[in-house]
Scaffold this motif. Structure first.
Motif: not given
Length: 170
Positions: A15-20, A76-79, A82-83, A134-135
């Motif tokens: 959440f915080w990574f995508m918000t950043g 978590r590897k899929w997340v 994506h990140l 891809v992401g």
């Protein structure tokens, strides 16, 4: 003996990574919009303005989805994939583009600059859309897996009187 269900710990990093990423993407696009308005003072670019708002909005929607599934994320590897693809497509690619422009301008001295600019724009276009596609494939896989995850059943408790009564009925 008390049976407790083990819940996975809430993972807030996506959440915080995508918000950043959304904030950085918005600031980059806003900077590009201002630079475009200085270069072509009479021309107002709706395309850049819409892009400056649309991509960060989409990224924020992905962040909200991560907020909603934060306790369901097991793999978590899929997340992470994506990140990292989102970071590459929306932030690093723009930074690398301007670093390459700066280097090419000083190496060539301004001669043949438009040729390199055309090639770099094409590379940036394909790299951006490849990273986004891809992401988002990894994003979809992460969502599907978070909703298909099933907790393992708890072991039977020898003191479970109601369970024994229910078993007798069947």
């Amino acid at each position: 003996m008390e049976q407790t269900e083990v819940k996975s710990k809430s993972w807030m990093l996506p959440f915080w990574f995508m918000t950043g990423i959304a904030i950085l993407c918005f600031l980059e696009n806003l900077t590009l919009f201002k630079a475009n308005s200085y270069v072509a003072a009479a021309t107002f670019s709706w395309y850049i303005l819409i892009e400056a708002i649309t991509w960060p909005f989409i990224i924020l929607i992905e962040a909200i989805i991560y907020w909603r599934i934060r306790k369901r994320i097991e793999n978590r590897k899929w997340v992470w994939a994506h990140l990292l693809f989102s970071l590459f497509s929306f932030v690093l690619l723009v930074v690398l583009y301007f670093i390459a422009l700066y280097c090419i301008f000083f190496i060539t001295g301004g001669e043949g600059y438009s040729y390199y600019l055309t090639i770099m724009k094409r590379i940036q276009f394909y790299a951006f859309w490849s990273g986004v596609v891809v992401g988002n494939i990894f994003f979809i896989v992460a969502i599907v897996q978070s909703f298909s995850y099933q907790k393992s059943p708890l072991p039977a408790d020898s003191n479970d009187l109601l369970g024994e009564v229910a078993d007798l009925k069947h």
